[in-house]
Write an enzyme that holds these catalytic residues in place. Sequence first.
Site, PDB file in Angstrom:
ATOM      1  CG  ASP A  51       6.945 -26.727 -32.168  1.00 32.82           C
ATOM      2  OD1 ASP A  51       6.035 -25.872 -32.195  1.00 32.82           O
ATOM      3  OD2 ASP A  51       7.409 -27.203 -31.116  1.00 32.82           O
ATOM      4  CE  LYS A  52      12.802 -24.402 -40.173  1.00 35.10           C
ATOM      5  NZ  LYS A  52      13.653 -23.180 -40.308  1.00 35.10           N
TER       6      LYS A  52
END
Length: 213
Positions: A51-52
């Site tokens: 994930d970012k």
Amino acid sequence: MQIIHVDDHILVLDKPAGLPVLPDGWEKDAPYLVKMLEEEFGKVFIVHRLDKTTSGVMVFARTVESHRSLSIQFEDREVDKVYHAIMEGKPNWDEKVAKFPLRADVGKKHRTAVDDKRGKPSETRFRVLKRYQAGALVEAKPMTGRTHQIRVHAYALGHPLLGDLLYGATETDLIARPALHARSLTIEWNGIRKTFTAPYPDDFRATLESLNR
């Protein structure tokens, strides 16, 4: 972005939190990891995602052959992925296996949700590493690869990750993202099992220090 290992076939790095792997749908002109890597190393192939907001170890393939080899290892669950996370509250267990079935992209916030009827089989193995007055450092090993899997399973166990407002955490000044770090990744390479490890980033380490005080 810290390079952990690079050769003619693979590239392993320590991804910083806040940097997306691919272009962000909301900020298409913002920097993203694949573009930055290809500007320096040439073509890379994505094998898995973070994930970012998640920091830690990622591996990329640099050839079609290495991409195939790594992809098979991930598909066959031969890769050992170890995450460290900070949970809210005090788990009353030392080890826990979460097997809640998960369905991705639910609702306007595109959350992943526990869905006993339509969810896909999912499994995360948690182990408490250290307890604090207001939280716990845990090891999380995802045995499947669902979107937001560790975050949702932690929430479903009643202990969302610190800073993870999307999945029920209370607001905090300790960390500005879900407290999740991809600590190590073990793959088979050149005929041997090799483990790559990423140290805690500053915000994660500072959060643990604050909890310890």
